[in-house]
Design a protein around this motif. Structure first.
Motif, mmCIF file in Angstrom:
data_model
loop_
_atom_site.group_PDB
_atom_site.id
_atom_site.type_symbol
_atom_site.label_atom_id
_atom_site.label_comp_id
_atom_site.label_asym_id
_atom_site.label_seq_id
_atom_site.Cartn_x
_atom_site.Cartn_y
_atom_site.Cartn_z
ATOM 1 N N MET A 351 1.862 0.476 -16.222
ATOM 2 C CA MET A 351 1.789 0.265 -14.770
ATOM 3 C C MET A 351 0.360 0.508 -14.295
ATOM 4 O O MET A 351 -0.179 -0.264 -13.505
ATOM 5 C CB MET A 351 2.755 1.214 -14.045
ATOM 6 N N ASN A 352 -0.249 1.567 -14.796
ATOM 7 C CA ASN A 352 -1.641 1.845 -14.410
ATOM 8 C C ASN A 352 -2.544 0.689 -14.815
ATOM 9 O O ASN A 352 -3.429 0.280 -14.062
ATOM 10 C CB ASN A 352 -2.144 3.123 -15.082
ATOM 11 N N ALA A 353 -2.330 0.176 -16.033
ATOM 12 C CA ALA A 353 -3.171 -0.911 -16.525
ATOM 13 C C ALA A 353 -3.025 -2.130 -15.620
ATOM 14 O O ALA A 353 -4.002 -2.784 -15.256
ATOM 15 C CB ALA A 353 -2.798 -1.253 -17.965
ATOM 16 N N ARG A 354 -1.790 -2.414 -15.247
ATOM 17 C CA ARG A 354 -1.571 -3.586 -14.382
ATOM 18 C C ARG A 354 -2.263 -3.387 -13.032
ATOM 19 O O ARG A 354 -2.862 -4.294 -12.476
ATOM 20 C CB ARG A 354 -0.080 -3.814 -14.163
ATOM 21 N N GLU A 355 -2.191 -2.135 -12.551
ATOM 22 C CA GLU A 355 -2.777 -1.869 -11.228
ATOM 23 C C GLU A 355 -4.297 -2.004 -11.207
ATOM 24 O O GLU A 355 -4.876 -2.266 -10.162
ATOM 25 C CB GLU A 355 -2.353 -0.466 -10.744
ATOM 26 N N VAL A 356 -4.955 -1.826 -12.368
ATOM 27 C CA VAL A 356 -6.423 -1.973 -12.355
ATOM 28 C C VAL A 356 -6.863 -3.394 -12.705
ATOM 29 O O VAL A 356 -8.054 -3.668 -12.776
ATOM 30 C CB VAL A 356 -7.147 -0.979 -13.313
ATOM 31 N N THR A 400 -6.434 7.856 -7.086
ATOM 32 C CA THR A 400 -7.430 7.127 -6.301
ATOM 33 C C THR A 400 -6.721 5.979 -5.567
ATOM 34 O O THR A 400 -7.354 5.063 -5.084
ATOM 35 C CB THR A 400 -8.544 6.565 -7.211
ATOM 36 N N LYS A 401 -5.362 6.041 -5.602
ATOM 37 C CA LYS A 401 -4.609 4.934 -4.983
ATOM 38 C C LYS A 401 -3.761 5.447 -3.836
ATOM 39 O O LYS A 401 -2.657 4.954 -3.605
ATOM 40 C CB LYS A 401 -3.673 4.309 -6.025
ATOM 41 N N ARG A 402 -4.248 6.470 -3.169
ATOM 42 C CA ARG A 402 -3.450 7.091 -2.107
ATOM 43 C C ARG A 402 -2.987 6.033 -1.091
ATOM 44 O O ARG A 402 -1.805 5.993 -0.728
ATOM 45 C CB ARG A 402 -4.281 8.199 -1.444
ATOM 46 N N LEU A 409 1.214 11.189 -10.058
ATOM 47 C CA LEU A 409 2.050 11.954 -10.988
ATOM 48 C C LEU A 409 2.193 11.264 -12.349
ATOM 49 O O LEU A 409 2.532 11.902 -13.332
ATOM 50 C CB LEU A 409 3.447 12.153 -10.389
ATOM 51 N N GLY A 410 1.907 9.960 -12.383
ATOM 52 C CA GLY A 410 2.139 9.188 -13.614
ATOM 53 C C GLY A 410 1.536 9.838 -14.848
ATOM 54 O O GLY A 410 2.237 10.140 -15.824
ATOM 55 N N LEU A 411 0.238 10.094 -14.801
ATOM 56 C CA LEU A 411 -0.428 10.597 -16.007
ATOM 57 C C LEU A 411 -0.081 12.053 -16.299
ATOM 58 O O LEU A 411 -0.042 12.458 -17.468
ATOM 59 C CB LEU A 411 -1.950 10.435 -15.882
#
Ligand SMILES: Nc1ncnc2c1ncn2[C@@H]1O[C@H](COP(=O)(O)OP(=O)(O)OP(=O)(O)O)[C@@H](O)[C@H]1O
Ligand SMILES: [Mg+2]
Length: 447
Positions: A351-356, A400-402, A409-411
């Motif tokens: 999910m993080n990868a997709r978001e960046v 950094t995505k507030r 919490l993901g990581l």
């Protein structure tokens, strides 16, 4: 009065002359010895001064520079080069620095630590002329020839405690004179001191590296402690929040049918609903993670878990124009872990990868095994992680995505799961761009 029973007055002057000559010879001899002693004292004092100066140098680079400059200055040679043990595993002494010798002569030249040349130098522990060295060990290994190609004339072993720390070579003297016995003796004593300073620098560097590793481990422990303390607190709060949240949601559900999009209160209702959903998401994540669950630990194939998670997420990835590159060998040793939790880890990473990579990009998922470990890597071609954030991203609530609704919490969830399984998780930036997350888990020995 007679001087001796056999001397006649005519013989006396001759006798006196002989005595005078003998005394003169003795005086010359004593003066020579005195000069030699003075030179030795001077040499020892010089060596003492040099060692005192070098002993304070703990940084290898500048120490090697100083050693070369000292040797050149003291001996009046045209050039000098030094080889050191670069890493003990390699078992080689590699020439790493030189002065007054052109680079193409010495760069890349090395000697086997276990070879005849190094072994001989270690045993001898004294400076030796290259000519003599050639006669002693012959040219079977070609190592003497290598030194000759650097224009070495004098070879000085730098050894301490039966370990060859380095080899110093000197080219001929600028004056054209040969090296004297005195020079060789001077250099041999100096070499012992130099070897000690080199060993000090090496040990210092080793200690520095150990300290860095220790600090990393301490940081991870501190993070985990923070995570645990925060986790307990958050779980308690989450429980407390969950009940009123349920009530609010129920009432929202009751209002919903009465509101049409034309109603002036409709936008307020929508904001409340979105925000309540956000709170519910955070609470759910906290509870999922911290609620002690009966976990089904099983032997799992890391490649299979990662593959299944990617498949689960494939639609979202392709709709974002992200190309997935898989390298997931099925021959890895199995690990003991909770498959559901591992999937949660990979899902968070994906999910993080997709978001960046909102404009698309490449996602690489790789697994491999190393002695005693299996590793998974999830790497993207996004913007990467700002260096000042690298230390913080695993902390709970760091995000950094507030504005986009990230909880941060993901990581920290990933860190908690992987640590519980005895593994580690690390992040690093990639060149030219992107970030890579590495998960490493231990393979349990079969008993
Ligand atoms: N692949 C990545 N590339 C660049 N930065 C990343 C990447 N993954 C995580 N980060 C950084 O780490 C931060 C923390 O990530 P984490 O997954 O813990 O929380 P989040 O993604 O912000 O929120 P949540 O996962 O709760 O929705 C992110 O906000 C981002 O700054
Ligand atoms: Mg995230």
């Amino acid at each position: 009065m007679r001087m001796s029973g056999f001397d006649t007055p005519e013989q006396l002057p001759e006798k006196v002359e002989l005595l005078r000559q003998a005394v003169e010879a003795k005086i010359t001899q004593l003066t020579e010895a005195n000069r030699a002693h003075r030179r030795k004292i001077f040499d020892l004092y010089t060596i003492f001064e040099i060692s005192r100066h070098l002993n304070g140098m703990l940084e290898t680079e500048s120490l090697l520079d100083s050693i070369l400059l000292t040797a050149i200055g003291q001996m009046g040679t045209g050039g000098a080069a030094i080889a050191i043990q670069q890493s003990p595993e390699e078992g080689k002494l590699v020439f790493v620095k030189a002065k007054g010798i052109s680079n193409n002569r010495w760069e890349g030249v090395s000697c086997e630590a276990g070879g005849p040349l190094c072994q001989f130098l270690l045993r001898r522990n004294q400076a030796i002329l290259l000519k003599e060295l050639g006669e002693r060990i012959g040219s079977q290994t070609g190592e003497v020839e290598k030194l000759a190609a650097i224009e070495a004339e004098l070879v000085i072993p730098l050894s301490v405690k039966n370990r060859l720390e380095g080899i110093l070579i000197l080219t001929g003297k600028i004056s054209g004179l040969p090296y004297s016995e005195n020079d060789i003796e001077f250099l041999s004593i100096l070499a012992n001191q130099l070897a000690v300073t080199m060993e000090n620098a090496r040990l210092y560097e080793m200690e520095k590296n150990t300290n860095v590793r220790l600090r990393d481990t301490q940081n991870q422990l501190i993070r985990l402690e923070k995570l645990a303390a925060l986790g307990e607190l958050s779980a308690t709060i989450a429980h407390e929040v969950n009940n009123p949240l349920g009530i609010i949601k129920n009432y929202l559900a009751l209002i919903a049918p009465q509101l049409t999009p034309e109603d002036p209160n409709y936008p307020f209702y929508q904001v409340i609903k979105e925000e309540v959903d956000r709170i519910a998401k955070i609470v759910r994540q906290l509870l999922d993670f911290y609620r002690p669950k009966a976990e089904e630990i099983a032997p799992v194939d890391l490649s299979q878990i990662l593959d299944e998670t990617v498949v689960l997420f494939e639609k979202q990835l392709s709709s974002s124009n992200i190309e997935v590159i898989k390298n997931l060998p099925r021959s890895l040793p199995k690990i003991e872990a909770s498959p559901a939790q591992l999937k949660q880890v990979f899902l968070n990473l994906l999910m993080n990868a997709r978001e960046v990579m909102p404009e698309g990009g490449k996602l690489e998922v790789i697994t491999r095994s190393e002695n005693g470990y299996v590793e998974a890597e999830v790497a993207d071609t996004g913007e990467g992680i700002a260096p000042e954030n690298l230390e913080k991203i695993f902390e709970p609530f760091f995000t950094t995505k507030r504005e986009k609704g990230g909880t941060g919490l993901g990581l920290s969830v990933c860190l908690g799961i992987i640590s519980k399984s005895g593994g580690i998780i690390r992040a690093q930036n990639r060149t030219p761009k992107g970030a890579a997350f590495l998960v490493r888990l231990p393979v349990k020995e079969k008993i």
